[in-house]
Every structure is written in C-alpha cells, then in structure tokens.
Write a protein that holds these residues in place. Structure first.
Motif, PDB file in Angstrom:
ATOM      1  N   PHE A  98       0.813  -1.199   0.100  1.00 11.24           N
ATOM      2  CA  PHE A  98      -0.171  -0.053   0.017  1.00 11.24           C
ATOM      3  C   PHE A  98       0.792   1.382  -0.128  1.00 11.24           C
ATOM      4  CE2 PHE A  98      -3.849   2.292   2.140  1.00 11.24           C
ATOM      5  CZ  PHE A  98      -4.332   2.679   1.176  1.00 11.24           C
ATOM      6  N   ASN A  99       0.640   1.992  -1.003  1.00 15.01           N
ATOM      7  CA  ASN A  99       1.410   3.367  -1.242  1.00 15.01           C
ATOM      8  C   ASN A  99       0.258   4.408  -1.031  1.00 15.01           C
ATOM      9  OD1 ASN A  99       2.562   5.762  -1.404  1.00 15.01           O
ATOM     10  ND2 ASN A  99       3.418   5.226  -3.471  1.00 15.01           N
ATOM     11  N   PRO A 100      -0.258   4.524   0.135  1.00 13.04           N
ATOM     12  CA  PRO A 100      -1.426   5.274   0.524  1.00 13.04           C
ATOM     13  C   PRO A 100      -1.108   6.988   0.277  1.00 13.04           C
ATOM     14  CG  PRO A 100      -0.325   4.981   2.764  1.00 13.04           C
ATOM     15  CD  PRO A 100       0.723   4.489   1.467  1.00 13.04           C
ATOM     16  N   PRO A 101      -2.458   7.556   0.249  1.00 17.36           N
ATOM     17  CA  PRO A 101      -2.453   9.104   0.411  1.00 17.36           C
ATOM     18  C   PRO A 101      -1.785   9.532   2.196  1.00 17.36           C
ATOM     19  CG  PRO A 101      -4.781   8.274   0.503  1.00 17.36           C
ATOM     20  CD  PRO A 101      -3.768   7.132   0.286  1.00 17.36           C
ATOM     21  N   TYR A 102      -0.754   9.893   1.914  1.00 13.32           N
ATOM     22  CA  TYR A 102       0.044   9.943   3.217  1.00 13.32           C
ATOM     23  C   TYR A 102       0.321  11.435   3.603  1.00 13.32           C
ATOM     24  CZ  TYR A 102       4.196  10.257   0.221  1.00 13.32           C
ATOM     25  OH  TYR A 102       4.982  10.428  -1.015  1.00 13.32           O
ATOM     26  N   VAL A 103      -0.375  12.390   2.778  1.00 13.81           N
ATOM     27  CA  VAL A 103       0.066  13.875   3.120  1.00 13.81           C
ATOM     28  C   VAL A 103      -0.785  14.459   3.985  1.00 13.81           C
ATOM     29  CG1 VAL A 103       0.323  16.246   1.841  1.00 13.81           C
ATOM     30  CG2 VAL A 103       1.047  14.209   0.818  1.00 13.81           C
ATOM     31  N   VAL A 104      -0.145  15.275   4.997  1.00 11.20           N
ATOM     32  CA  VAL A 104      -1.163  15.978   5.982  1.00 11.20           C
ATOM     33  C   VAL A 104      -2.229  16.938   5.199  1.00 11.20           C
ATOM     34  CG1 VAL A 104      -1.173  17.391   8.051  1.00 11.20           C
ATOM     35  CG2 VAL A 104       0.514  15.590   7.785  1.00 11.20           C
ATOM     36  N   SER A 107      -8.965  17.357   6.918  1.00  9.07           N
ATOM     37  CA  SER A 107      -9.855  16.071   6.666  1.00  9.07           C
ATOM     38  C   SER A 107     -10.857  16.017   5.769  1.00  9.07           C
ATOM     39  CB  SER A 107     -10.713  15.815   8.130  1.00  9.07           C
ATOM     40  OG  SER A 107      -9.868  15.569   9.168  1.00  9.07           O
ATOM     41  N   GLU A 108     -11.376  17.424   5.529  1.00  5.09           N
ATOM     42  CA  GLU A 108     -12.435  17.428   4.262  1.00  5.09           C
ATOM     43  C   GLU A 108     -11.789  17.189   3.145  1.00  5.09           C
ATOM     44  OE1 GLU A 108     -11.673  20.736   6.201  1.00  5.09           O
ATOM     45  OE2 GLU A 108     -12.359  19.320   7.724  1.00  5.09           O
ATOM     46  N   GLU A 109     -10.730  17.099   2.782  1.00  8.86           N
ATOM     47  CA  GLU A 109     -10.075  16.767   1.401  1.00  8.86           C
ATOM     48  C   GLU A 109     -10.021  15.213   1.164  1.00  8.86           C
ATOM     49  OE1 GLU A 109      -6.385  18.754   0.573  1.00  8.86           O
ATOM     50  OE2 GLU A 109      -7.518  20.933   1.285  1.00  8.86           O
ATOM     51  N   VAL A 110     -10.065  14.505   2.298  1.00 12.40           N
ATOM     52  CA  VAL A 110      -9.981  13.133   2.160  1.00 12.40           C
ATOM     53  C   VAL A 110     -11.150  12.806   1.686  1.00 12.40           C
ATOM     54  CG1 VAL A 110      -9.702  10.812   3.627  1.00 12.40           C
ATOM     55  CG2 VAL A 110      -8.549  12.912   4.227  1.00 12.40           C
ATOM     56  N   GLY A 111     -11.287  11.307   0.854  1.00  6.32           N
ATOM     57  CA  GLY A 111     -12.578  10.743   0.440  1.00  6.32           C
ATOM     58  C   GLY A 111     -12.708  11.185  -1.147  1.00  6.32           C
ATOM     59  N   SER A 112     -12.008  11.623  -1.992  1.00  3.36           N
ATOM     60  CA  SER A 112     -12.125  12.015  -3.222  1.00  3.36           C
ATOM     61  C   SER A 112     -11.778  10.590  -4.128  1.00  3.36           C
ATOM     62  CB  SER A 112     -10.828  13.028  -3.801  1.00  3.36           C
ATOM     63  OG  SER A 112     -10.634  12.870  -4.996  1.00  3.36           O
ATOM     64  N   HIS A 113     -12.491  10.673  -5.282  1.00  2.00           N
ATOM     65  CA  HIS A 113     -12.208   9.476  -6.025  1.00  2.00           C
ATOM     66  C   HIS A 113     -11.300  10.032  -7.322  1.00  2.00           C
ATOM     67  CE1 HIS A 113     -15.645   6.918  -4.485  1.00  2.00           C
ATOM     68  NE2 HIS A 113     -14.859   7.148  -3.400  1.00  2.00           N
ATOM     69  N   GLY A 114     -10.854  11.050  -7.121  1.00  2.00           N
ATOM     70  CA  GLY A 114     -10.071  11.620  -8.139  1.00  2.00           C
ATOM     71  C   GLY A 114      -8.461  11.709  -8.052  1.00  2.00           C
ATOM     72  N   ILE A 115      -7.746  12.624  -8.587  1.00  2.00           N
ATOM     73  CA  ILE A 115      -6.335  12.687  -8.319  1.00  2.00           C
ATOM     74  C   ILE A 115      -6.134  13.268  -6.750  1.00  2.00           C
ATOM     75  CG2 ILE A 115      -6.229  15.246  -9.183  1.00  2.00           C
ATOM     76  CD1 ILE A 115      -3.442  12.550  -9.586  1.00  2.00           C
ATOM     77  N   GLU A 116      -7.218  14.066  -6.197  1.00  2.00           N
ATOM     78  CA  GLU A 116      -6.656  14.348  -4.709  1.00  2.00           C
ATOM     79  C   GLU A 116      -6.687  12.997  -3.691  1.00  2.00           C
ATOM     80  OE1 GLU A 116      -9.616  14.862  -6.313  1.00  2.00           O
ATOM     81  OE2 GLU A 116      -9.207  16.955  -7.080  1.00  2.00           O
ATOM     82  N   ALA A 117      -7.129  12.035  -4.438  1.00  2.00           N
ATOM     83  CA  ALA A 117      -7.141  10.633  -3.335  1.00  2.00           C
ATOM     84  C   ALA A 117      -5.573  10.254  -3.500  1.00  2.00           C
ATOM     85  CB  ALA A 117      -7.949   9.507  -4.029  1.00  2.00           C
ATOM     86  N   SER A 118      -4.846  10.729  -4.149  1.00  2.00           N
ATOM     87  CA  SER A 118      -3.232  10.242  -4.337  1.00  2.00           C
ATOM     88  C   SER A 118      -2.640  10.733  -3.068  1.00  2.00           C
ATOM     89  CB  SER A 118      -2.627  10.781  -5.667  1.00  2.00           C
ATOM     90  OG  SER A 118      -3.427  10.679  -6.928  1.00  2.00           O
ATOM     91  N   TRP A 119      -3.094  12.074  -2.666  1.00  2.00           N
ATOM     92  CA  TRP A 119      -2.006  12.662  -1.680  1.00  2.00           C
ATOM     93  C   TRP A 119      -2.852  12.777  -0.301  1.00  2.00           C
ATOM     94  CZ3 TRP A 119      -3.093  15.583  -6.132  1.00  2.00           C
ATOM     95  CH2 TRP A 119      -4.024  16.873  -5.843  1.00  2.00           C
ATOM     96  N   ALA A 120      -4.173  13.061  -0.250  1.00  2.00           N
ATOM     97  CA  ALA A 120      -4.926  13.687   0.711  1.00  2.00           C
ATOM     98  C   ALA A 120      -5.075  12.721   2.003  1.00  2.00           C
ATOM     99  CB  ALA A 120      -6.486  14.301   0.397  1.00  2.00           C
ATOM    100  N   GLY A 121      -4.314  12.664   2.833  1.00  2.00           N
ATOM    101  CA  GLY A 121      -4.277  11.815   3.855  1.00  2.00           C
ATOM    102  C   GLY A 121      -4.938  12.287   5.246  1.00  2.00           C
ATOM    103  N   GLY A 122      -5.501  13.561   5.249  1.00  2.00           N
ATOM    104  CA  GLY A 122      -6.132  14.051   6.523  1.00  2.00           C
ATOM    105  C   GLY A 122      -5.075  14.393   7.510  1.00  2.00           C
ATOM    106  N   LYS A 123      -5.728  14.157   8.789  1.00  2.00           N
ATOM    107  CA  LYS A 123      -5.160  14.405  10.015  1.00  2.00           C
ATOM    108  C   LYS A 123      -3.943  13.538  10.122  1.00  2.00           C
ATOM    109  CE  LYS A 123      -5.907  14.872  14.888  1.00  2.00           C
ATOM    110  NZ  LYS A 123      -6.522  14.459  16.064  1.00  2.00           N
ATOM    111  N   ARG A 124      -2.843  14.079  10.174  1.00  2.00           N
ATOM    112  CA  ARG A 124      -1.277  13.317  10.400  1.00  2.00           C
ATOM    113  C   ARG A 124      -1.130  12.477   9.025  1.00  2.00           C
ATOM    114  NH1 ARG A 124      -0.078  10.191  15.501  1.00  2.00           N
ATOM    115  NH2 ARG A 124      -2.310   9.152  15.020  1.00  2.00           N
ATOM    116  N   GLY A 125      -2.015  12.589   8.068  1.00  2.00           N
ATOM    117  CA  GLY A 125      -1.718  11.810   6.892  1.00  2.00           C
ATOM    118  C   GLY A 125      -2.221  10.479   7.097  1.00  2.00           C
TER     119      GLY A 125
END
Ligand SMILES: C[S@@+](CC[C@H](N)C(=O)[O-])C[C@H]1O[C@@H](n2cnc3c(N)ncnc32)[C@H](O)[C@@H]1O
Length: 191
Positions: A98-104, A107-125
């Motif tokens: 798993f290479n997850p979305p790990y960027v801090v 929280s509102e940015e988490v949950g996309s099904h587009g390119i944002e899902a590549s990085w948006a990891g929410g709190k503490r990533g």
C-alpha cells in the motif's frame, strides 16, 4: 495496492502514459513509488503473485495500461481499500502493498475518487491508512508480508507499535529523503 515480481533484477516499468492525457487524473510515479519498487526488488525472491485495487477508476485503467506496456497480466479493481475482496481473500494474501495518500491535509479533502485521493491523508496523513490497519491481520496468510509507504509526519514508529498490538511484527526496511519528505517503507509479517 499492488505487487508484482518474478526475477532478481528489473528494469523500471514503462509508465510514460501515467499522469498525462486521459490519465491526467492519475498519480504519476514519484520518489515514494520508486522507493517502494526498490524495497520490493530487494525482496523479489519472496514475491510471486500480483493484485491491485484503487478507488480512482482512472488509476485502475492506467494500471491496466501499465500492465499491458510491461507484458504483465493484472485485473485492477475499483474499490475502497479492499472492500470488494472481503471476506473472500481472508487469510489468503501473501503480499500486500500500500502506497497510501500520506500527506497531511484538512480532513475535508479526504474521500475523493480523483487525483486528490493520491495525496490527501487528512490528520497526520493517517486517515486512509488508519482505516486499513485493522483489516491487515485478517487478510494476510500465515507467511504473508505487508509493505506500507509512510512519511515522518505519519509517525512510522507509532504505526509499528500499533500493528504489533495486532500481532504484526514490522520494521522500516528502506528509508530515503526525497525533497522535504522523509520516506520509509515499513514491512510487516505475522509474528
Ligand atoms: C500515493 S498514490 C500511489 C499510486 C501508485 N500506487 C504508486 O505507488 O505510484 C495513492 C493511490 O491510492 C489510491 N487511494 C486513495 N484512497 C484509496 C482508497 N480508500 N482505496 C483504494 N485506493 C485508494 C489513490 O487513488 C492513488 O492512486
């Protein structure tokens, strides 16, 4: 989430279609991806099978194209984490990557099904990977391995001790500074 290997030395996979044209909403392999490949190459002898999922349909199509370019056969699945594979794969996964979305991020940015899902990891990533952690012990086979990409903001030491409590022994098998990111590949096995 994926893995694929069957020899000791590998050329870098062909991926020039990723991140452009009809795959412009797909994560283009970067330092984190290449560190993960290096960690898998080190363990090539132990890795035999392939599987992959992604929440972004374009990423799954892009993976299909990548497998075609590299003469591999993959069946990418569009699903949240491994939802559509449960409970069928319980106790049967030998290698989980798993290479997850790990960027801090907020929280509102988490949950996309587009390119944002590549990085948006929410709190503490950690918001996406934290949802995955409880599923790992049930998925892995007795000799199964789990590889996870992290950055220092995710607190890899805490992840190691969290998964130790669920019976998974882990270590940082490879680390690298990539620009501002301190990347580490964590590798876990059942104790
Ligand atoms: C950092 S990118 C890694 C892309 C590629 N695997 C690599 O290593 O270059 C994170 C990937 O995880 C996917 N992803 C994010 N949240 C997910 C979820 N809940 N379930 C499945 N895949 C997810 C993203 O769409 C993105 O393709």
């Amino acid at each position: 989430m994926r893995c694929s290997c069957d020899a000791l030395m590998f050329p870098t996979p062909l991926y020039s279609h990723a991140g452009r044209g009809c795959f412009s909403d797909v994560y283009e392999p970067a330092e984190d991806s290449f560190l993960l490949i290096d960690a898998l190459e080190k363990d090539a002898e132990r890795l035999k099978q392939s599987s992959c999922t992604d929440v972004n349909p374009a990423a799954s199509q892009c993976t299909q194209e990548t497998s075609h370019c590299n003469s591999l056969q993959l069946q990418p699945l569009v699903t949240d984490l491994v939802e559509c594979l449960l409970p069928r794969l319980n106790g049967k996964v030998d290698v989980l990557v798993f290479n997850p979305p790990y960027v801090v991020t907020p929280s509102e940015e988490v949950g996309s099904h587009g390119i944002e899902a590549s990085w948006a990891g929410g709190k503490r990533g950690r918001e996406v990977m934290d949802r995955f952690f409880p599923i790992i012990p049930q998925l892995l086979s007795v000799h199964g391995l789990f590889y996870l990409v992290t950055v220092s903001e995710n607190n890899p030491k805490e992840i190691l001790s969290l998964l130790r409590e669920s019976g998974l022994k882990g270590d940082a098998c490879l680390s690298r500074q990539a620009g501002r990111e301190r990347l580490s590949i964590l590798r876990f096995s059942k104790q």
